[in-house]
Design a protein around this motif. Structure first.
Motif, PDB file in Angstrom:
ATOM      1  N   VAL A  81       0.751  -1.354  -0.078  1.00  0.00           N
ATOM      2  CA  VAL A  81      -0.051  -0.021  -0.053  1.00  0.00           C
ATOM      3  C   VAL A  81       0.887   1.281   0.143  1.00  0.00           C
ATOM      4  O   VAL A  81       0.456   2.222  -0.759  1.00  0.00           O
ATOM      5  N   LEU A  84       1.923   2.694  -3.501  1.00  0.00           N
ATOM      6  CA  LEU A  84       0.781   3.200  -4.042  1.00  0.00           C
ATOM      7  C   LEU A  84       0.164   4.593  -3.573  1.00  0.00           C
ATOM      8  O   LEU A  84      -0.226   5.408  -4.252  1.00  0.00           O
ATOM      9  N   PHE A  85       0.412   4.703  -2.137  1.00  0.00           N
ATOM     10  CA  PHE A  85       0.021   6.113  -1.632  1.00  0.00           C
ATOM     11  C   PHE A  85       1.004   7.059  -2.095  1.00  0.00           C
ATOM     12  O   PHE A  85       0.587   8.081  -2.387  1.00  0.00           O
ATOM     13  N   PHE A  90      -3.344   5.190  -5.253  1.00  0.00           N
ATOM     14  CA  PHE A  90      -3.972   4.087  -4.410  1.00  0.00           C
ATOM     15  C   PHE A  90      -5.480   4.071  -4.586  1.00  0.00           C
ATOM     16  O   PHE A  90      -6.111   5.017  -4.828  1.00  0.00           O
ATOM     17  N   ALA A  95      -4.757  -2.059  -4.752  1.00  0.00           N
ATOM     18  CA  ALA A  95      -4.048  -2.820  -3.722  1.00  0.00           C
ATOM     19  C   ALA A  95      -4.362  -4.271  -3.538  1.00  0.00           C
ATOM     20  O   ALA A  95      -3.474  -5.060  -3.464  1.00  0.00           O
TER      21      ALA A  95
END
Length: 142
Positions: A81, A84-85, A90, A95
């Motif tokens: 995660v 991705l953030f 995200f 995810a």
């Protein structure tokens, strides 16, 4: 291949289907997603850390596997995660897609070291009396 490994491999894809086709705030969606994220990636990864299936009959080994599974699942989820953030891309679907692929790869890949563990073989022509002692000559009778 065991049914547990197939179940682990398919669990992420089932979770992804549930998330895709159900409404945002249904109890089933939240339950399935939470169980998958907390259990399945870690269980697939902990399969590589276990020393053998015979230990699973002991209570402490079951507890050890449960704690290891939870810790590995949370660690893998954070490692998936966070990039991705940080990249601004995200979404729950992305995810879960990465987690499903990783869980399937871990569950379906063979265990490191090949199959079951075997005793090392002696070299051809080696004297069996000196094979395990580390000495170059047989022990003397005293």
């Amino acid at each position: 291949m065991t049914p547990l490994r197939w179940g682990l491999a398919l669990s992420g894809w089932v979770t992804l289907a549930v998330v895709t086709f159900l409404a945002d705030v249904t109890v089933l969606r939240v339950t399935v997603t939470t169980v998958f994220v907390l259990v399945c990636p870690g269980l697939a990864a902990s399969r590589w850390a276990r020393s053998g299936a015979a230990r699973l009959t002991e209570r402490t080994a079951v507890l050890e596997t449960a704690v290891l599974t939870l810790a590995l699942s949370l660690s893998i989820a954070v490692l998936v995660v966070e990039p991705l953030f940080l990249s601004g891309t995200f979404s729950v679907t992305r995810a879960l897609l990465v987690l499903a692929a990783l869980t399937s790869a871990l569950a379906l890949s063979p265990r490191p070291g090949g199959g079951p563990r075997r005793e090392p073989r002696d070299a051809p022509g080696a004297d069996p009396r000196t094979a395990c002692t580390g000495r170059s000559e047989p022990p003397t009778a005293e």
